[in-house]
Design a protein around this motif. Structure first.
Motif, PDB file in Angstrom:
ATOM      1  N   GLU A  31      14.617   1.748  61.120  1.00 37.41           N
ATOM      2  CA  GLU A  31      15.503   2.549  61.974  1.00 37.41           C
ATOM      3  C   GLU A  31      14.921   3.931  62.230  1.00 37.41           C
ATOM      4  N   ILE A  32      14.350   4.534  61.178  1.00 33.89           N
ATOM      5  CA  ILE A  32      13.705   5.840  61.364  1.00 33.89           C
ATOM      6  C   ILE A  32      12.528   5.727  62.324  1.00 33.89           C
ATOM      7  N   ALA A  33      11.724   4.677  62.158  1.00 38.71           N
ATOM      8  CA  ALA A  33      10.571   4.478  63.044  1.00 38.71           C
ATOM      9  C   ALA A  33      11.012   4.297  64.487  1.00 38.71           C
ATOM     10  N   HIS A  34      12.111   3.571  64.700  1.00 37.17           N
ATOM     11  CA  HIS A  34      12.597   3.328  66.068  1.00 37.17           C
ATOM     12  C   HIS A  34      13.038   4.637  66.724  1.00 37.17           C
ATOM     13  N   HIS A  35      13.886   5.400  66.052  1.00 32.87           N
ATOM     14  CA  HIS A  35      14.398   6.645  66.642  1.00 32.87           C
ATOM     15  C   HIS A  35      13.291   7.684  66.805  1.00 32.87           C
ATOM     16  N   ALA A  36      12.431   7.805  65.772  1.00 37.84           N
ATOM     17  CA  ALA A  36      11.345   8.782  65.878  1.00 37.84           C
ATOM     18  C   ALA A  36      10.350   8.386  66.960  1.00 37.84           C
ATOM     19  N   GLY A  37      10.062   7.083  67.076  1.00 40.84           N
ATOM     20  CA  GLY A  37       9.141   6.626  68.125  1.00 40.84           C
ATOM     21  C   GLY A  37       9.669   6.911  69.517  1.00 40.84           C
ATOM     22  N   GLN A  38      10.968   6.709  69.730  1.00 37.57           N
ATOM     23  CA  GLN A  38      11.563   7.011  71.029  1.00 37.57           C
ATOM     24  C   GLN A  38      11.480   8.503  71.338  1.00 37.57           C
ATOM     25  N   HIS A  39      11.721   9.320  70.326  1.00 38.80           N
ATOM     26  CA  HIS A  39      11.667  10.764  70.533  1.00 38.80           C
ATOM     27  C   HIS A  39      10.252  11.227  70.837  1.00 38.80           C
ATOM     28  N   ILE A  40       9.267  10.659  70.143  1.00 36.25           N
ATOM     29  CA  ILE A  40       7.875  11.044  70.366  1.00 36.25           C
ATOM     30  C   ILE A  40       7.410  10.629  71.753  1.00 36.25           C
ATOM     31  N   ALA A  41       7.825   9.446  72.163  1.00 40.35           N
ATOM     32  CA  ALA A  41       7.385   8.939  73.469  1.00 40.35           C
ATOM     33  C   ALA A  41       7.943   9.740  74.625  1.00 40.35           C
ATOM     34  N   GLY A  42       9.079  10.378  74.455  1.00 38.18           N
ATOM     35  CA  GLY A  42       9.716  11.088  75.558  1.00 38.18           C
ATOM     36  C   GLY A  42       9.632  12.589  75.470  1.00 38.18           C
ATOM     37  N   THR A  43       8.716  13.109  74.667  1.00 40.81           N
ATOM     38  CA  THR A  43       8.640  14.553  74.515  1.00 40.81           C
ATOM     39  C   THR A  43       7.194  15.019  74.547  1.00 40.81           C
ATOM     40  N   GLY A  44       6.989  16.323  74.432  1.00 41.87           N
ATOM     41  CA  GLY A  44       5.647  16.887  74.491  1.00 41.87           C
ATOM     42  C   GLY A  44       4.884  16.751  73.192  1.00 41.87           C
ATOM     43  N   ARG A  45       3.644  17.249  73.220  1.00 44.52           N
ATOM     44  CA  ARG A  45       2.766  17.098  72.063  1.00 44.52           C
ATOM     45  C   ARG A  45       3.306  17.823  70.837  1.00 44.52           C
ATOM     46  N   LEU A  46       3.658  19.109  70.993  1.00 50.14           N
ATOM     47  CA  LEU A  46       4.123  19.874  69.841  1.00 50.14           C
ATOM     48  C   LEU A  46       5.450  19.342  69.314  1.00 50.14           C
ATOM     49  N   ALA A  47       6.365  18.973  70.218  1.00 49.71           N
ATOM     50  CA  ALA A  47       7.649  18.427  69.782  1.00 49.71           C
ATOM     51  C   ALA A  47       7.447  17.102  69.045  1.00 49.71           C
ATOM     52  N   GLY A  48       6.491  16.287  69.517  1.00 52.25           N
ATOM     53  CA  GLY A  48       6.191  15.036  68.827  1.00 52.25           C
ATOM     54  C   GLY A  48       5.633  15.268  67.437  1.00 52.25           C
ATOM     55  N   LEU A  49       4.750  16.261  67.321  1.00 54.68           N
ATOM     56  CA  LEU A  49       4.193  16.568  66.007  1.00 54.68           C
ATOM     57  C   LEU A  49       5.273  17.104  65.062  1.00 54.68           C
ATOM     58  N   ARG A  50       6.205  17.888  65.607  1.00 57.89           N
ATOM     59  CA  ARG A  50       7.306  18.368  64.776  1.00 57.89           C
ATOM     60  C   ARG A  50       8.166  17.214  64.286  1.00 57.89           C
ATOM     61  N   GLU A  51       8.386  16.205  65.161  1.00 56.09           N
ATOM     62  CA  GLU A  51       9.165  15.048  64.753  1.00 56.09           C
ATOM     63  C   GLU A  51       8.463  14.293  63.622  1.00 56.09           C
ATOM     64  N   VAL A  52       7.158  14.118  63.745  1.00 56.42           N
ATOM     65  CA  VAL A  52       6.387  13.457  62.689  1.00 56.42           C
ATOM     66  C   VAL A  52       6.454  14.272  61.398  1.00 56.42           C
ATOM     67  N   ALA A  53       6.351  15.597  61.523  1.00 58.66           N
ATOM     68  CA  ALA A  53       6.423  16.449  60.339  1.00 58.66           C
ATOM     69  C   ALA A  53       7.789  16.340  59.663  1.00 58.66           C
ATOM     70  N   ASP A  54       8.852  16.246  60.465  1.00 62.57           N
ATOM     71  CA  ASP A  54      10.192  16.091  59.885  1.00 62.57           C
ATOM     72  C   ASP A  54      10.309  14.763  59.129  1.00 62.57           C
ATOM     73  N   VAL A  55       9.789  13.694  59.729  1.00 63.13           N
ATOM     74  CA  VAL A  55       9.841  12.381  59.081  1.00 63.13           C
ATOM     75  C   VAL A  55       9.029  12.404  57.781  1.00 63.13           C
ATOM     76  N   ALA A  56       7.841  12.992  57.846  1.00 62.02           N
ATOM     77  CA  ALA A  56       6.991  13.052  56.655  1.00 62.02           C
ATOM     78  C   ALA A  56       7.624  13.922  55.575  1.00 62.02           C
ATOM     79  N   GLY A  57       8.199  15.057  55.983  1.00 61.93           N
ATOM     80  CA  GLY A  57       8.817  15.951  55.005  1.00 61.93           C
ATOM     81  C   GLY A  57       9.974  15.305  54.283  1.00 61.93           C
TER      82      GLY A  57
END
Length: 309
Positions: A31-57
């Protein structure tokens, strides 16, 4: 652009998900992968990296038990406001002391390189003082950013320059700021906002009282009351806010890190044993007095309720 960017972000997201322990469950990770993947696909580079950082954190927090529903996370959340206030009041009083010396004696009192020494010391102290202000104001995002700055400044600047602070004083700032940095964003385990305010005001009142006493006793007066007042009021705060004995013990262990571990880390030797023993005795006294008072007050309240029924 997004298509070119997605594979790299997807690989980073896969790595971030690997931080979650197996006990977290495949369904929750999917579920986390699904929501985070959708957010990364529809946003910019820095916002995508922030999303990955939030998931990793959050994955790292889950693996280490630093989440609100686990005892270590609850203890850190309980201790974080107090740690911020301890570091902030300590830093603020040293800044005030330096300002008083400069006003009375000038920068030359600190030697030929006085301006640089004072500037480096101020850069070490200011983030911790501002961190405490942010916590007292309820601005936790700003407090965590300032905690990161405080950890970096108090760790690196003494290596590059010679500040006015001693090593164990820098360790105190680093440890307390680190507590704020790693504590989970859990408001339910935080003490009420009145508690950090009470701790801060008590410490500052002790410092002011000592300054007044210094005008009578001169050189015999201590430089700071922090070493005596802070352990007592912290013990009182833990006794009044911790929900259970286990949580109180863990929160105490977190807050005891700076005064107890710094002599060991710095290899000060047996002559500095009072630096370890004194805060333990004072904290225990404050905790015991407040614990007994809270228990007696609770029993008195229950007894009064029974009489009025």
């Amino acid at each position: 652009m997004t298509a070119d960017r997605l594979p790299a972000n997807a690989r980073l997201l896969h790595w971030a998900l690997s931080l979650y322990p197996a006990s977290y469950g495949d369904g929750a990770r999917a579920e986390i992968a699904h929501h985070a993947g959708q957010h990364i696909a529809g946003t910019g580079r820095l916002a995508g990296l922030r999303e990955v950082a939030d998931v990793a954190g959050y994955g790292a927090r889950v693996r280490l038990g630093l989440v609100p529903h686990r005892p270590p996370g609850q203890a850190l959340a309980t201790a974080a406001p107090l740690a911020a206030v301890l570091a902030g009041t300590y830093a603020a009083w040293h800044l005030w002391s330096i300002a008083q010396v400069i006003h009375g004696e000038g920068l030359d009192w600190y030697g030929p390189s006085g301006a640089r020494v004072v500037a480096v010391t101020a850069l070490m102290l200011a983030p911790a003082a501002l961190m405490a202000v942010a916590v007292l104001a309820g601005r936790w995002t700003a407090a965590r950013c300032l905690a990161l700055v405080a950890v970096v400044a108090a760790s690196l600047l003494p290596v590059l320059f010679q500040p006015l602070l001693r090593d164990y004083q820098a360790v105190l700032l680093v440890f307390n700021a680190a507590v704020v940095l790693v504590a989970p964003p859990d408001r339910t385990s935080h003490p009420s906002r009145a508690v950090p305010w009470a701790v801060a005001l008590s410490i500052m009142a002790g410092e002011i009282a000592l300054s007044v006493a210094g005008s009578f006793f001169g050189e015999r007066a201590l430089h700071t009351a922090f070493d005596f007042v802070a352990p007592v009021v912290t013990g009182v705060a833990i006794a009044c806010t911790a929900r259970a004995v286990g949580q109180a013990a863990l929160a105490t262990a977190v807050l005891a890190g700076p005064p107890l571990l710094s002599p060991l880390l710095l290899d000060m030797g047996p002559t500095h044993l009072p630096l370890v023993v004194r805060p333990v005795v004072l904290f225990t006294a404050g905790y015991a007095i407040a614990f007994v008072t809270v228990r007696l007050a609770g029993q008195f309240t229950r007894h009064s309720d029974i009489l009025h029924r």
